[in-house]
Design a protein around this motif. Structure first.
Motif, PDB file in Angstrom:
ATOM      1  N   ARG A 194       1.034  -1.181  -0.080  1.00 28.15           N
ATOM      2  CA  ARG A 194      -0.053  -0.011  -0.005  1.00 28.15           C
ATOM      3  C   ARG A 194       0.919   1.269   0.076  1.00 28.15           C
ATOM      4  O   ARG A 194       0.458   2.159  -0.664  1.00 28.15           O
ATOM      5  CB  ARG A 194      -0.836   0.132   1.274  1.00 28.15           C
ATOM      6  N   GLU A 195       1.843   1.410   0.653  1.00 27.55           N
ATOM      7  CA  GLU A 195       2.710   2.607   0.926  1.00 27.55           C
ATOM      8  C   GLU A 195       3.285   2.909  -0.559  1.00 27.55           C
ATOM      9  O   GLU A 195       3.975   4.039  -0.686  1.00 27.55           O
ATOM     10  CB  GLU A 195       3.956   2.359   1.815  1.00 27.55           C
ATOM     11  N   ARG A 196       3.416   1.902  -1.521  1.00 28.84           N
ATOM     12  CA  ARG A 196       4.076   2.000  -2.875  1.00 28.84           C
ATOM     13  C   ARG A 196       3.066   2.350  -3.701  1.00 28.84           C
ATOM     14  O   ARG A 196       3.171   2.685  -4.890  1.00 28.84           O
ATOM     15  CB  ARG A 196       4.859   0.927  -3.113  1.00 28.84           C
ATOM     16  N   TYR A 197       1.748   2.369  -3.438  1.00 30.62           N
ATOM     17  CA  TYR A 197       0.638   2.485  -4.454  1.00 30.62           C
ATOM     18  C   TYR A 197       0.459   3.617  -4.990  1.00 30.62           C
ATOM     19  O   TYR A 197       0.101   3.685  -6.168  1.00 30.62           O
ATOM     20  CB  TYR A 197      -0.778   1.871  -3.792  1.00 30.62           C
ATOM     21  N   SER A 198       0.349   4.866  -4.179  1.00 29.54           N
ATOM     22  CA  SER A 198       0.194   6.169  -4.879  1.00 29.54           C
ATOM     23  C   SER A 198       1.408   6.573  -6.002  1.00 29.54           C
ATOM     24  O   SER A 198       0.948   7.021  -6.844  1.00 29.54           O
ATOM     25  CB  SER A 198       0.269   7.201  -3.762  1.00 29.54           C
ATOM     26  N   TRP A 199       2.453   6.002  -5.768  1.00 33.45           N
ATOM     27  CA  TRP A 199       3.505   6.202  -6.867  1.00 33.45           C
ATOM     28  C   TRP A 199       3.189   5.509  -8.224  1.00 33.45           C
ATOM     29  O   TRP A 199       3.285   6.197  -9.235  1.00 33.45           O
ATOM     30  CB  TRP A 199       4.817   5.723  -6.332  1.00 33.45           C
ATOM     31  N   VAL A 200       2.783   4.405  -8.004  1.00 34.14           N
ATOM     32  CA  VAL A 200       2.308   3.586  -9.250  1.00 34.14           C
ATOM     33  C   VAL A 200       1.129   4.197  -9.700  1.00 34.14           C
ATOM     34  O   VAL A 200       1.198   4.497 -10.953  1.00 34.14           O
ATOM     35  CB  VAL A 200       2.108   2.204  -9.003  1.00 34.14           C
ATOM     36  N   ARG A 201       0.029   4.439  -8.839  1.00 32.37           N
ATOM     37  CA  ARG A 201      -1.254   5.163  -9.414  1.00 32.37           C
ATOM     38  C   ARG A 201      -0.972   6.427 -10.042  1.00 32.37           C
ATOM     39  O   ARG A 201      -1.566   6.760 -11.266  1.00 32.37           O
ATOM     40  CB  ARG A 201      -2.113   5.163  -8.489  1.00 32.37           C
TER      41      ARG A 201
END
Length: 279
Positions: free
Chosen positions: A124-131
């Motif tokens: 989850r902590e990496r999701y915003s970067w991918v999105r």
């Protein structure tokens, strides 16, 4: 074979409803559910924008074929391999053409959705970067696609064949729910942009040597879009350039927010500890 089921109006309305539901659920202190609804609304909004591009353009579509022909001739003058020659080398192998058509029609959305679900659920902590990378890159591609450019398969005079139509596997042959897929949005290639995003994200987020197998996805995608005559090399190169700009924008924005201290937020988010990515 069709992969479109929503109009831009339906997708936009559903996106707005999901954002409204996310707000209501957040007010009820159900933060995990609100996050899921918000992210689903964001992706539907992006889909609605993609559909809208198929109905609007900044210029007349009359010269879309001329633009495609110019791209092909320019590539040949610059010494690029001729996509038509690549296609001719593959067309005698019916199973390979059928598989390529199927890969083009199904894996584009399937792999990206799988990536987003996996990162959201497990990292989850990496999701915003991918999105954010997906949103920025796709929006940039769609903005350019307001200028109509035909795909190679619409240039039989240049030696290309619409193999998907010949095999009855075209996603552009009809409509689903009143939607006809836009055929004049070849430049740049969202297929190529997304497959590279998937590869970079998996390599950055996953652990262990097996993560490098994901590199096969962009290699296969580039092969597929060329031999099916859906894209020129230039379409993919422009898409990758836009992806690199998206990464740089995130890096610069994160540096601005942190006062110029440390790494980019997107990269830092994707790689909070060097050991967690090294595998």
């Amino acid at each position: 074979m069709q992969n479109l089921t929503l109009t831009w109006q339906t997708a936009g309305g559903a996106s707005a409803a999901l954002f409204g539901a996310a707000y209501a659920v957040k007010r009820a202190n159900r933060l995990p559910a609100a996050t899921v609804l918000r992210e689903a609304g964001t992706l539907l909004a992006l889909f609605a924008l993609w559909q809208l591009v198929g109905h609007l353009s900044l210029v007349s579509p009359d010269h879309a074929l001329d633009r495609a022909d110019w791209i092909h001739r320019t590539e040949l003058r610059l010494g690029f391999p001729d996509e038509a020659a690549w296609q001719r080398a593959v067309t005698p192998h019916a199973w390979l053409i059928a598989a390529s058509n199927y890969y083009y029609a199904t894996m584009h959305f399937a792999v990206m959705i799988a990536l987003l679900v996996w990162v959201f659920a497990r990292h989850r902590e990496r999701y915003s970067w991918v999105r954010t990378t997906v949103v920025l890159t796709t929006a940039a591609c769609l903005t350019i696609q307001f200028i109509p450019v035909a795909p190679p398969r619409m240039l039989p005079g240049n030696g290309f064949v619409d193999v998907a139509a010949e095999y009855g596997q075209s996603v552009y042959g009809g409509a689903v729910g009143g939607v006809v897929a836009d055929q004049l949005s070849a430049m740049p290639s969202v297929h190529v942009a997304w497959c590279v995003i998937v590869a970079v994200a998996v390599v950055k987020v996953a652990r262990g040597p097996w993560r490098w197998l994901v590199v096969l996805h962009p290699l296969l995608t580039v092969f597929v879009v060329v031999v099916t005559a859906n894209h020129f090399w230039a379409d993919g190169l422009v898409a990758v350039a836009l992806l690199l700009i998206a990464y740089l924008v995130q890096h610069a924005f994160s540096g601005w927010r942190s006062g110029g201290q440390g790494d980019a937020g997107g990269i830092r988010e994707a790689e909070p500890q060097r050991t967690s990515v090294g595998g």
